[in-house]
Design an enzyme around this catalytic site. Structure first.
Site, PDB file in Angstrom:
ATOM      1  N   GLY A  81       0.806  -1.211   0.000  1.00  0.00           N
ATOM      2  CA  GLY A  81       0.000   0.000   0.000  1.00  0.00           C
ATOM      3  C   GLY A  81       0.840   1.262   0.000  1.00  0.00           C
ATOM      4  N   ARG A 145       0.872  -5.737  -4.892  1.00  0.00           N
ATOM      5  CA  ARG A 145       0.912  -6.623  -3.722  1.00  0.00           C
ATOM      6  C   ARG A 145       1.314  -8.057  -4.074  1.00  0.00           C
ATOM      7  NH1 ARG A 145      -1.136  -4.239   0.796  1.00  0.00           N
ATOM      8  NH2 ARG A 145      -2.395  -2.366   0.540  1.00  0.00           N
ATOM      9  N   ASP A 176       5.713  -7.641   5.352  1.00  0.00           N
ATOM     10  CA  ASP A 176       5.655  -8.746   4.395  1.00  0.00           C
ATOM     11  C   ASP A 176       6.620  -8.528   3.229  1.00  0.00           C
ATOM     12  OD1 ASP A 176       3.866 -10.379   5.710  1.00  0.00           O
ATOM     13  OD2 ASP A 176       2.105  -9.502   4.764  1.00  0.00           O
ATOM     14  N   LYS A 202       8.463   0.768   5.162  1.00  0.00           N
ATOM     15  CA  LYS A 202       7.303   1.565   4.780  1.00  0.00           C
ATOM     16  C   LYS A 202       6.030   0.970   5.348  1.00  0.00           C
ATOM     17  CE  LYS A 202       4.908   0.236   1.789  1.00  0.00           C
ATOM     18  NZ  LYS A 202       3.602  -0.496   1.740  1.00  0.00           N
ATOM     19  N   THR A 203       5.241   1.735   6.047  1.00  0.00           N
ATOM     20  CA  THR A 203       3.844   1.416   6.341  1.00  0.00           C
ATOM     21  C   THR A 203       3.258   2.535   7.179  1.00  0.00           C
ATOM     22  OG1 THR A 203       2.274  -0.034   7.498  1.00  0.00           O
ATOM     23  CG2 THR A 203       4.527  -0.051   8.308  1.00  0.00           C
ATOM     24  N   ASP A 205       0.764   2.169   8.980  1.00  0.00           N
ATOM     25  CA  ASP A 205       0.212   1.557  10.188  1.00  0.00           C
ATOM     26  C   ASP A 205       1.131   1.689  11.394  1.00  0.00           C
ATOM     27  OD1 ASP A 205      -1.847   0.860   8.564  1.00  0.00           O
ATOM     28  OD2 ASP A 205      -1.474  -1.294   8.585  1.00  0.00           O
TER      29      ASP A 205
END
Length: 553
Positions: A81, A145, A176, A202-203, A205
């Site tokens: 994402g 993805r 992941d 990277k995220t 979240d």
């Protein structure tokens, strides 16, 4: 493409680098520490990564070094994402390569990992790079993805790398994606090549972090974007004084976004999924807790409020977690038969017949819309798509029903009108904050240095982030250091462990000390829009979470 005045101005912004990196390439040296080990399951992880396990932590410092200035050809992938700052990772990587040797090339693989396997690429030039400096989004090369998992996929990736004559591949992604990067680095070594692989954290979240990765990029910008929106809604709620706003926030596996947004805005209710799991709170308990806050505020003449709901909450509620696990197994095992059931009634009846008695009761007690959402197609990992489950609407409905019961019993005399919101995509591609613009550029530049010093299987790391950028510490940590073994699709596999909210950590303790007051009283805080120009205390500040974690208070 037409561009805004802000975008034109942001093109001129020069991201700040750690002092050790802001010098001639020949004046940067690498310092290697002691051998490392994985966070858990050391013997199993070591057996799977014989070439890369145990590598030392790397730190870049000022001083004469041996950083290669030979021409390099490096490939880069955006995986998973979107997150604000991805473009600056690429520009930092590009600038590092070109500063060391103008003959170096950066190859961008289109559409994520599939671009590497299919050899679908572009070669960056100055004009392409300059058009995306300090901008949001991943549209410079797109993302995807697709996971590199099968022998055929790994072989295809290696064939492309050889055909492109790559010296290295940089994978920009979350846990992941970086697990995939570690596997790819090991595969390249196992097949006798010197092609390096470097990851970048990277995220939005915020669940890819540890002592050496103090935050993942994009979290800062995303949560500040959400907090501005929450603040706007708070102002509206306090003006109209007649609505409760239930706001679901992106973050499936951890509640870092909800926690940071709460610290920034002071809502009346903020649920932290990790606390729900720790205290084994049932859905009914959560509903009653929210209803009690609504009733207390109503008794004070305030029939309005703000509730923040983490996206992944439903998977942390014990009975819902068990139900979802059973449904995941059921739909995986009977996927073909389930696909033949065309009506929801038939699907629900089949599910109830296969579930345990307790889970069947839980499933049947849920509103029809939630039951339908629980039976939707799974994600590529075989999990329920929690972003498609309207948890905020479920809570609104159940809180409303409980308050209606209390009103009938004479225990509630106020009103409850609620509106639902979901903030997710709004923050993923925002113009990166100055912090994220600097951080991501530094991560990309550091990725180049890791490559130029011959390292592979590393994650780019920039630390000391609560200080001015000149005091940041750049380096790299072995990807295997962050791994443990987890069950995926019925098999034990090496994965980078997700970092959940720590209930004994400084950010949660700060929130916990204030939430009772915020529940009873209107203490709304309005952070406003992200600022790019002005004093450092306005424009360059990191998140409250990062400052509290670094201070240890």
């Amino acid at each position: 493409m037409e561009i805004s005045s802000l975008q034109k101005a942001r093109y001129e912004y020069q991201p700040k680098l750690p002092a050790a990196l802001d010098s001639a390439i020949s004046d940067i040296r690498v310092e290697l520490g002691d051998p490392t080990e994985s966070v858990a399951d050391q013997d199993q992880v070591k057996s799977l990564f014989p070439h890369s396990y145990g590598a030392p932590i790397a730190v870049f410092a000022s001083g004469k070094g041996k950083t290669s200035q030979n021409p390099l050809r490096v490939g880069v992938i955006l995986s998973g994402g979107q997150a604000p700052g991805g473009h600056n990772v690429i520009t930092g990587l590009y600038d590092g390569l070109k500063k060391a040797n103008s003959q170096s090339n950066l190859v961008g693989f289109l559409g994520g990992p599939s671009g590497l396997m299919d050899n679908d690429f572009i070669v960056f030039d100055d004009a392409k790079i300059d058009a995306f400096r300090n901008t949001g989004g991943f549209d410079i090369i797109g993302s995807g993805r697709t996971k590199i998992e099968t022998d055929e996929q790994f072989a295809a990736a290696l064939n492309t790398a050889k055909e492109q004559k790559l010296d290295a591949v940089v994978v920009i992604g979350g846990d992941d994606s970086n697990t995939n990067a570690a596997l790819l680095a090991e595969y390249f070594k196992d097949n006798g090549t010197d092609i390096q692989v470097i990851g970048v954290p990277k995220t939005i979240d915020g669940d890819l972090k540890n002592e050496y990765i103090e935050t993942s990029f994009g979290f800062d910008t995303a949560v500040k974007t959400y907090s501005e929106l929450i603040g706007n809604i708070m102002r509206d709620a306090n003006s109209a004084k007649k609505y409760w706003h239930f706001i679901k926030l992106m973050g499936r596996s951890a509640s870092h976004i909800a926690l940071e947004a709460a610290l920034q805005t002071h809502p009346n209710v903020a649920i932290i999924s990790e606390e729900v799991a720790e205290k084994k709170k049932s859905l009914n308990q959560i509903v009653e807790e929210i209803a009690n806050v609504v009733r207390h505020r109503s008794d004070n003449g305030e029939n309005f409020g703000i509730a923040l709901i983490p996206e992944g909450l439903i998977e942390f509620i014990p009975e819902m977690k068990t139900l979802i696990s059973e449904l995941n197994d059921l739909l995986a095992h009977d996927e073909k038969y389930f696909a033949t059931l065309k009506s929801f009634e038939d699907q629900a009846e089949f599910a109830v017949s296969k579930l345990s008695d307790h889970s069947a009761k839980v499933f049947s007690s849920l509103p029809r819309g939630i039951r339908q959402q629980l039976l939707l197609d799974r994600d590529p990992h075989g999990n329920v798509q929690v972003s498609l489950i309207d948890t905020e609407k479920l809570l609104i409905e159940m809180v409303g029903e409980l308050l209606a019961q209390w009103k009938a019993q004479g225990n509630f005399s106020g009103s409850f009108k609620a509106l639902a919101h979901f903030f997710g995509y709004e923050g993923r591609c925002a113009f990166p904050s100055n912090f994220d613009a600097d951080y991501t550029y530094s991560l990309g530049y550091t990725a180049f240095l890791l490559i130029a010093n011959g390292l592979t299987g590393y994650l780019s790391s920039v630390r000391n982030l609560d200080k001015p950028a000149s005091e940041w510490v750049a380096g790299g940590i072995p990807l295997t250091m962050m791994m443990n073994m987890e069950q995926r699709h019925g098999k034990m596999k090496p994965v980078i462990r997700k970092a959940l909210v720590e209930l004994d950590g400084a950010p949660f303790k700060e929130f916990s000390s204030k939430r009772d007051d915020w529940a009873k009283n209107t203490r709304y805080f309005f952070p406003g829009a992200i600022q790019y120009y002005g004093p450092a205390e306005v424009c360059d500040q990191p998140t409250i979470t990062l400052k509290l974690e670094r201070s240890g208070k």
